[in-house]
Each structure stands twice: as structure tokens, then as C-alpha cells.
Scaffold this active site. Structure first.
Site, PDB file in Angstrom:
ATOM      1  CE  LYS A 140      -3.876   0.232   2.405  1.00  0.00           C
ATOM      2  NZ  LYS A 140      -5.010  -0.320   3.233  1.00  0.00           N
TER       3      LYS A 140
HETATM    4  O1  E4P Z   1      -7.822  -0.168   2.975  1.00  0.00           O
HETATM    5  C1  E4P Z   1      -8.456   0.225   4.283  1.00  0.00           C
HETATM    6  C2  E4P Z   1      -8.108   1.799   4.653  1.00  0.00           C
HETATM    7  O2  E4P Z   1      -7.146   1.910   5.202  1.00  0.00           O
HETATM    8  C3  E4P Z   1      -9.448   1.525   5.587  1.00  0.00           C
HETATM    9  O3  E4P Z   1     -10.842   1.073   4.880  1.00  0.00           O
HETATM   10  C4  E4P Z   1      -9.633   3.000   6.540  1.00  0.00           C
HETATM   11  O4  E4P Z   1     -10.550   2.743   7.402  1.00  0.00           O
HETATM   12  P1  E4P Z   1     -11.489   3.868   8.304  1.00  0.00           P
HETATM   13  O5  E4P Z   1     -11.564   5.269   7.770  1.00  0.00           O
HETATM   14  O6  E4P Z   1     -11.735   3.392   8.830  1.00  0.00           O
HETATM   15  O7  E4P Z   1      -9.888   4.086   9.371  1.00  0.00           O
END
Ligand code: E4P
Ligand code: F6P
Length: 948
Positions: A140
Site C-alpha cells: 500500500k
Molecule cells: O485500506 C483500508 C483503509 O485503510 C481503511 O478502510 C480505512 O478505514 P477507516 O476510515 O475506517 O480508518
């Protein structure tokens, strides 16, 4: 049918936004794959923080990992994370295979600290890709301006990337472009794109949270009920509208001639992945961000609670392309209301980076804590008892340091941590222990051993002598190796004493000077070189000398010319007082047979504990530094160091580090070293205590006194070392602490501007001597029985007003009467430093302390000139100085020059005194005539009389 599973029929893949070790190990992930058709897993720093930081699930694994060898906190975390990702990837591998690489991915995020660093992101992504070593990994990378080029590059290298922190349609188009370009590059290199996968994680719920907040503010302000209603109708709509429109872009971007070309080569489209789909607003449906975004070739990564909710009551329909025009209308309406979605999404990226960095700090803090617990005594223990006020201020400052990433910036050599001067050029000591050439030191040690030297003498000053002195005094003599001594004086008696103590023909001399231009090591070298030449012959003399100096120094040239056995080079990016863990400390250590490998091995544990990846709250060096700096600003600027018998000399080293680093620009900390511990009553409120001892040295009486100081409201730091072998840990802890304290005080902790002034004066005086054969005449203010008193006109006038007249007692009394609360009294004696003189000085200082409740210093010149001298001249104007000089009955000539040791020492004392008085400091010089012991006794008597 299970609604989650039913999403398959709409060609949407469900991934799980969660990971934890036990969850994979006990088969829960496998079950979700089977029952719900889960097809992937995403992680992020917050998820790991919850898994590792907020549970004890990983403690065993941490202990196991550390058994194989200590590692940094970042390494330790990465090791755990990589294992978790590998386990999850293996469980998902059948999904990956069955879908021919279309699904079954696990995502691991690069450090959020690198979000604004393209090169760092690329390096870390490549490392993670290699370490995880699974085809179904996605690394990522955030969609920041610095992340975008990294994404393009990494895709071009054939690495599968999940683009995170994506909020805006415009940035989404750039992300897709980066993907396409990366694929094109990869294909151009002859790569097969069919195994590259990518998703663009488009964040949803966070947008509603931010937009709704602004809508609420507008609603509260609006007077018109219709306007209120119009604004209210937009709540909870914007995120979905934004995502729907991004999907329209997706369809356009991944069609047409450009895409068809890549597709023909086997490339897969970069799917949109709905992230941040856990509902944040309790007023909304808990499945809102799933139900409204169902469409082909998309992914939704959901947290466990959302997955459960959707399984329980989710409704499945092709929603993504419903009412696309309405979505446009929602965004137009928002714009009309004066709310800028662009501004919000821009802010959300910054905020997202910060939130993940905050989570990483918390996670790293927890891992640091677990590492320290697991290593136990492997890291010296430190306990801060600072009292409520300083304690709270330190906590607040630690949080400020954390939030502004100051410890990371310190390690990155960011001079803005200090004054923005040239501090970045002086941070070589951060890595000197890690980069030391241990094998070379071991080889050198062997060579020294073979030569059967009886003694090894370091000739150097300040940073070049105090570290070796601690090592010499802390470690016992190793059989087969020479005894290590340090000579740091121009006092003729002291030079002679060393000469008499060692066997000149069997002694190794280590001439140590970073600059190579310091007077003392040069004249000491000239003296002993001459003596050795006389003993074993001129041609052989050089074989008994080695030099430790920075490259290009005048000492290097002399060492080459005189045929020294070896030259060790220092790092010009390390100042003298920070050099003990570099050749300046390690060469004498090796010569004395100290196990350099073990010394550095133990040291590195503390280096890791104080690392860039250890947040201030868990970072022992930062904690000590914040405490010292904050206490100093609060008036507790006398850093009083108690070192136990086994490490008794440590304070002399720390004293230079603290004084020379912080004492300047009228600010700073004044180290108080060598005062024995007293009852609470003898201390003023200007003290900050540091107590250092080894584990085996528990002294109940001493501890009781320390406890009394703490009870009386003094800040007390207790450091307990596992053993003397850990001394390197304390060198490093104090170095970091001093650098941090310097930042708090707002000074440059790496220069020494006021030392130079005294050196210039001394040079002028010795030059005059070389010319005329005598030092410029000086006139005592009073000549009494056995003593001459000197000072400048201003001090003399002030002292006379305070009662000084014709005898020593009256001058001492007047001088001491000028000291008051918050001051310190310093005895600066240019005399031989031996057991008797140390005792005499100690007796005098303790009398002053106990009678006046003031901090005291007892220093020997010229040694202290290269140590605390900087602070006395440049630090706070709170010193009352009593300089002591003496006739040198038996002077000693320096070969090749007119000025003898005695003359040089006299010039140094005068240079020092002149600078003190020029700076308007309270200073009086007592010149003892005749026998030194009687002179010191007379001075002691005068002090006693003055205090009565
Ligand atoms: O890849 C996933 C993201 O990091 C995650 O969905 C973020 O979610 P949040 O906004 O609930 O922290
Ligand atoms: O190693 P050098 O260059 O001889 O310097 C010795 C000492 O002198 C000082 O420069 C102060 O005079 C210290 O900072 C230093 O440790």
C-alpha cells in the site's frame, strides 16, 4: 443467501479490513473465505496498532524474535507484520489461484512516516515485496503528491500496489494514470503485466464525516428553513456521490485504445476499492457504504463489524450506477453551499497521513515497550521522579515532540530541531557505534598485546581524554594488556608524576586530538617523544606512539613525519565531547584489552532504544533530555550527578558533555559533579539530580538520602546499569539527552564559542613569552601572607565595597558573600591533580555547599578548560569563581620551545581569568606562593572563616 456471498453475483469482491495473528492462526479467516466468500485482506497502521499494540497476543513472538538477537523497534514490528501478512497470504492463496490472480490479495502499507518521501517509499515497498515474498501481496502506497511517482515506479517494476488515502476524483485520475504509465513501462521492458495487480482505495465514510461537520455548521448558521432543509438533505450523501462519479471515471479510463493495448498483453484493470466503509455516524445505516456502492469489477474492504452487519441485514442490488445524475447534483449543491470538496479531500489526505502516523507512533511505542520488557536488564533501567510540575511539562513536551516527529527529524539530521545553525554537520555520533570496524580494533588489540607494553597513556584533552579516562577507571586491568592512563594537564608536577609512574621504555602513547591543534596534547607529545627517544633511540621512538585525530589535521602530519606506529582517523562529523564511541574512545579501549565487540554490542541496545522509531514517551534518551531541559528552564539548571564507586568517573565525562554542549548564549545547564550526596537541607531549588549505579551496588544509606531528596521535591533520575559492561549505553543515553536538552533550551549543542576566546588569550600570552622570555607583568590587588590576590578593577571595587581589605580572609569572605540563591561557586585550581589535592578541593567545596546551600564545582585547570570552561564563560551568569594558581617549584621544559609547562599553564590560567572578568563574571584569583599543601590549607582556613 448470505448477502455477503451474494455480492459475488454482482461481481464485487469483499475484502476484510482487519488482520491479527490469532485470527488467522485459529482459522477464522479461512472460515470467512468459505462462508462469506471473502477474497482479500487489507491492513493499515491503525489495524496493526490494535492487533500488536493493544494486546498481548504478540508478546511471545516478540520474545522469540529477540532471542535470536536484538533489533530495532521498526525491524521488530516489520518482522511481526511480515509474518502476519505471509500467513494471511497463504490462507488466501487458493482464492488467488482460483481467480487467476484476480483476487486473494493481502495488503501491507509502507510506513506512514514516508508518505512525503518518494525515494523512501520506493525503497520500503521494494523491501516489503522482497521480504513478504508472496505473489498475492499488495504493497500500500498513499496517493500523496510524493506517493504518485513511487506508484508509477513500483508498478513499472512489476510490484502489485494498493493505492491508499485516495479521496478525490481528480487524484484518482492521476492514480490511474500512474498505474497505466507504470504498466506501459513494464511492458516496454518486456515484462508480462498479467501478474501485476492494483487497486485504488477510494475512501468513503471519512468524507461524510468531514462534509457533515461543515454542513452542520452551515445549518446552525442558516436562518431560512428551506436552506436548512436543503443542506440537511446533503448529509450522508456526498461520499457515495463522490465514489459513484469516480467509478464513471474508472469505466472511461480502463477502456479505449490505450487500455486495449495493455489488455491485449494481459494487463488487469486497476479496480476501485471502496475503503473506509465502516459507518462512523451512528445515525446512518451500519451497511450504508456497502449497500450503495455495489457494482462490477470493484472491491469493498469492510471491517469485521460491517461484515457481520451486512451478513445479518444487508440488501444486495446493483447500486453503483443508479442515479449517477443525482450524484452530480449532490456535488453541485455542495459547491453551491460554499463547501469545497476539493479543500476537504486535500485536508483528508494530510489528516489521513497524520492519523496513520499517530497510529504508527502508538504502535511503535507499544513495540518499544514490549522490546524493553523482553530485554529486561539488557537495557539499563531509568526511572524519572520529576514531581508534578516538571513531570507534567515533560509529558506535554514529549507529546509535542511526538506530534512534530522531532526524534525522527533528529536522526534525519534536521538542524531546525535546534537553532538552524550547522547542527546537521555534527551528528556523526548517532551512527558511530553501529559503524565501528570491530575487527580492526580486535586486530589492533592483539598487536598491542604482542608488544608487552606495561602502560598505555592517552595524551589529550576534553573529549579526547575524558571518555578514555572513564574506561580506564571503570574496567579492571586485563592481564597481558597495558594499564591505561590519561594525562590531560600542563601542570609540571602532574606531567612528571606520570613520567615517574610508567616505564617509559615499555609504554604506548596515544596522542589524541580531533583538531590536532590543541596545545596540551602537542606539548605532552613533544615531551614524551623526547623522553622515549632518549630511552630507546630516536629512530624507534615513533613505534611507541599512535595518533587518533581527524583526517588532515596537523597531528596527522606530525605523526607521519615522526613515524608513528599507526594513525586512527576520527569522523569530522563528530565533535570531541560526542566522540567516545568512535576511535577516540575505542582505540584506548582496544589498547587496554577492553572487549570492544561486547562494549559496542551492549551500547547498540541503547542506540536502538533511543532510535528514530521509538516515540519520545518510550525513548529513554529523549525522556532524560526533556527532563533536563525543562527542569533547566524551570530554574533547576544544576544537573547534579552522583556516580557510584564502580562508575565513579562517569560524571567527569558527562560534565563536559552537558556543560560544553548547553552552556552558551547566557543559557544552559551547569553540571555539578563529584559533590558527595548530602541531606536535603543543603540543596537549593536549583538542583536536578541524576544517580547512576550498577545493579550490584545497592547502597541503602545512599538510596535513603536520594529518597529524601525526592521527598523534598527535587527531581531525581535513577539509572541502574546491569554492569560496568553497559557503560556505552550511558554514553549514548547522555548524548541523546544532551542533544534533546539543547533543543529545549534553544541552543546549538555542538559548538563551543567561548572556549576559543580563552585559547586566543593564552596564545597571545605564550607568544609574548616566546618573544620576551617572560609573561606580561601583572599587579596583585593585595599581597598578603603567602598569597597574592588578583582580579580586574571592577571585581576589585565590588569586593572592596563588600569588605575586602588587606588579608586573604576578608577577600574570600567578600567574594563568597556575592553568591546567592541560584548561583554556583566554582573552585578552579591550576595545580597538580592527585589524591591529596582532590581531597583538599572537595573539603573546601563541601564546606561552601553545606554552609551556603549552593551548588559547587571543584575543577582542575587546564583540564576543565576543555570541559566545563565553556559554560562558566558562556552559560548563565550564575557562577562565582575562585581561581587558584601556584608557583611551580619544579618547572618542566617543553623540548623545542621557550615556554615551559609551568609558563603554558600560567598563560592558560590568565587567559581563562581574563575572559571570565571581561564577561563581567564574579571572579577572584588566589595565587598560592610556596608549598602547595600549606597554601591549600590556608585557603581552606580562609573559606571556613568566611563561612562562619
Ligand atoms: O485500506 C483500508 C483503509 O485503510 C481503511 O478502510 C480505512 O478505514 P477507516 O476510515 O475506517 O480508518
Ligand atoms: O580533540 P581536540 O581537538 O584536541 O580538542 C580537545 C577538546 O578541546 C575542546 O575543543 C575545547 O577546548 C573540546 O571541545 C575538545 O573535546
Amino acid at each position: 443467501m448470505n448477502p455477503v456471498k451474494a455480492l459475488e453475483n454482482h461481481r464485487q469482491a469483499v475484502w476484510l479490513d482487519f488482520l491479527a495473528r490469532g485470527f488467522v492462526a485459529n482459522g477464522d479467516l479461512k472460515r470467512l473465505i468459505e462462508t462469506d466468500g471473502v477474497k482479500g485482506v487489507t491492513s493499515n497502521p491503525s489495524i496493526f496498532e490494535k492487533a500488536i499494540g493493544s494486546s498481548d497476543e504478540y508478546d511471545g513472538a516478540i520474545g522469540q524474535a529477540l532471542k535470536k538477537g536484538d533489533r530495532s523497534v521498526a525491524d521488530l514490528f516489520e518482522h511481526l507484520a511480515v509474518e502476519d501478512i505471509q500467513h494471511a497470504a497463504d490462507v488466501l492463496r487458493p482464492v488467488y489461484d482460483k481467480s487467476h490472480g484476480g483476487d486473494g490479495f493481502v495488503s501491507l502499507e509502507v510506513s506512514p512516516y514516508l508518505a512525503m518521501d518518494t525515494k523512501g517509499t520506493i525503497a520500503e515497498a521494494e523491501r516489503l515485496w522482497k521480504d513478504v515474498h508472496r505473489k498475492n501481496l499488495m504493497v500500500k502506497v498513499p496517493a500523496t503528491p510524493e506517493g504518485l511517482p513511487a506508484i508509477e515506479y513500483l508498478i513499472g517494476e512489476g510490484i502489485s500496489i494498493n493505492i491508499t488515502l485516495l479521496f478525490s476524483q481528480q487524484v484518482y485520475r492521476q492514480v490511474a494514470e500512474a498505474y497505466l504509465k507504470g504498466l506501459e513501462k513494464y511492458v516496454a521492458k518486456g515484462g508480462d503485466p498479467s501478474h501485476i495487480a492494483s487497486v485504488a482505495s477510494f475512501f468513503v465514510s471519512r468524507i461524510d464525516s468531514a462534509v457533515d461537520k461543515q454542513l452542520d455548521e452551515k445549518i446552525a448558521k442558516a436562518n431560512d428553513p428551506h436552506e436548512k432543509e436543503r443542506l440537511a438533505a446533503l448529509k450522508g450523501k456526498v461520499a457515495i456521490a463522490n465514489a459513484k462519479l469516480a467509478y464513471q471515471d474508472y469505466k472511461r479510463l480502463f477502456s479505449g485504445a490505450r487500455w486495449d493495448k495493455l489488455k491485449a498483453k494481459g494487463a488487469k484493470p486497476q479496480r476501485l476499492l471502496w475503503a473506509s466503509t465502516g459507518t462512523k455516524n451512528k445515525d446512518y445505516s451500519d451497511v450504508l457504504y456497502v449497500e450503495e456502492l455495489i457494482g462490477p469489477d470493484t472491491v469493498n474492504t469492510v471491517p469485521p463489524a460491517t461484515l457481520d452487519a451486512f451478513r445479518d441485514h444487508g440488501k444486495v442490488r446493483d447500486s453503483l450506477e443508479e442515479n449517477v445524475d443525482d450524484a452530480r447534483h449532490v456535488l453541485e449543491e455542495l459547491e453551491k453551499s460554499g463547501i469545497s470538496l476539493d479543500a476537504i479531500t486535500e485536508e483528508l489526505v494530510k489528516d489521513g497521513v497524520k492519523l496513520f502516523a499517530d497510529a504508527a507512533d502508538k504502535l511503535y511505542g507499544a513495540v518499544a515497550h514490549k522490546r524493553a520488557t523482553s530485554l529486561g536488564g539488557g537495557i539499563d533501567h531509568q526511572k524519572l521522579a520529576l514531581g508534578a510540575t516538571i513531570g507534567k511539562a515533560v509529558e506535554k513536551s514529549a507529546e509535542e515532540w511526538r506530534a512534530s516527529a522531532k526524534i525522527r527529524r533528529l536522526w534525519q539530521k534536521d538542524k531546525s530541531i535546534w537553532t538552524g545553525d550547522d547542527e546537521n554537520k555534527w551528528l556523526g555520533w548517532l551512527t558511530s557505534a553501529a559503524s565501528a570496524d570491530v575487527a580492526d580494533y580486535e586486530d589492533f588489540a592483539q598487536r598491542v598485546k604482542w608488544q608487552n607494553f606495561t602502560d598505555a597513556v592517552v595524551l589529550g584533552m576534553g573529549g579526547s581524554s575524558l571518555g578514555p579516562e572513564v574506561l580506564a577507571q571503570t574496567f579492571p586491568h586485563r592481564t597481558g594488556f597495558p594499564r591505561l592512563h590519561v594525562l590531560d594537564s600542563t601542570d609540571p608536577a602532574q606531567v612528571r608524576a606520570m613520567e615517574e609512574y610508567v616505564d617509559i621504555s615499555r609504554t604506548l602513547f596515544i596522542v589524541s586530538s580531533k583538531s590536532g591543534g590543541t596545545t596540551e596534547p602537542n606539548v605532552m607529545k613533544d615531551y614524551f617523544f623526547d623522553r622515549v627517544a632518549k630511552a630507546i633511540g630516536k629512530e624507534l621512538a615513533g613505534h611507541r606512539f599512535i595518533a587518533v585525530t581527524d583526517p588532515g589535521s596537523s597531528l596527522q602530519k606530525v605523526a607521519i613525519k615522526q613515524g608513528f606506529a599507526r594513525i586512527f582517523y576520527g569522523d569530522p562529523a563528530i565533535g570531541g565531547r560526542y566522540s567516545v564511541l568512535s576511535p577516540f574512545g575505542l582505540v584506548p579501549a582496544a589498547a587496554a584489552g577492553i572487549d570492544v565487540r561486547s562494549l559496542l554490542g551492549h551500547t547498540l541496545a541503547m542506540v536502538r532504544s533511543c532510535g528514530a522509531d521509538v516515540p519520545p514517551q518510550e525513548n529513554p534518551g529523549v525522556q532524560l533530555g526533556l527532563a533536563m531541559g525543562i527542569a533547566g528552564l524551570d530554574g533547576r539548571d544544576k544537573v547534579t550527578i552522583f556516580s557510584s564507586p564502580d562508575v565513579a568517573d562517569f560524571g567527569a565525562w558527562a560534565e563536559q558533555l552537558i556543560a560544553e554542549s548547553t552552556g552558551k548564549d547566557g543559557k544552559g545547564l551547569t553540571p555539578i559533579e563529584g559533590e558527595t550526596i548530602g541531606d536535603a537541607a543543603v540543596y537549593g531549588n536549583d538542583r536536578f539530580f541524576i544517580d547512576l549505579r550498577t545493579e550490584g551496588e545497592h547502597d541503602a544509606a545512599h538510596e535513603a538520602k536520594l529518597a529524601a531528596l525526592e521527598a523534598a521535591g527535587h527531581p531525581v533520575v535513577r539509572i541502574v546499569m546491569k554492569s560496568i559492561d553497559h557503560i556505552g549505553q550511558e554514553f549514548f543515553r547522555f548524548e541523546i539527552a544532551t542533544a534533546v536538552a539543547g533543543s529545549i533550551l534553544g541552543i546549538n549543542p555542538f559548538n563551543q564559542p567561548d572556549v576559543e576566546a580563552a585559547k586566543i588569550k593564552t596564545r597571545e600570552l605564550t607568544a609574548a613569552f616566546e618573544k620576551t622570555g617572560s609573561l606580561p607583568a601583572e599587579q596583585p590587588v593585595v599581597s598578603a601572607d603567602g598569597v597574592d590576590l588578583y582580579t580586574d578593577a571592577q571585581n576589585a571595587e565590588d569586593l572592596r565595597k563588600a569588605g575586602a581589605n588587606g588579608d586573604l580572609n576578608s577577600w574570600i569572605k567578600a567574594h563568597l558573600s556575592r553568591s546567592g540563591r541560584g548561583d554556583y561557586v566554582a573552585l578552579l585550581a591550576y595545580i597538580e591533580r592527585d589524591g591529596d589535592t582532590i581531597d583538599a578541593m572537595q573539603a573546601m567545596r563541601l564546606k561552601v555547599r553545606d554552609a551556603k546551600h549552593l551548588a559547587t564545582c571543584a575543577e582542575f585547570g587546564p583540564r576543565f578548560l576543555h570541559s566545563t570552561g565553556q559554560a562558566y564563560k558562556g552559560g548563565p551568569d550564575s557562577g562565582v569563581f575562585l581561581q587558584v594558581t601556584t608557583d611551580d617549584g619544579h618547572d618542566l621544559a617543553v623540548p623545542g620551545q621557550k615556554a615551559s609547562f609551568g609558563v603554558i599553564k600560567a598563560a592558560q590560567a590568565r587567559g581563562d581569568f581574563d575572559v571570565l572578568t571581561e564577561r563581567g563574571r564574579r571572579a577572584l584569583r588566589v595565587h598560592l606562593k610556596g608549598d602547595l599543601a600549606s597554601g591549600l590549607a590556608a585557603l581552606d582556613a580562609a573559606i571556613s572563616a568566611a563561612l562562619n
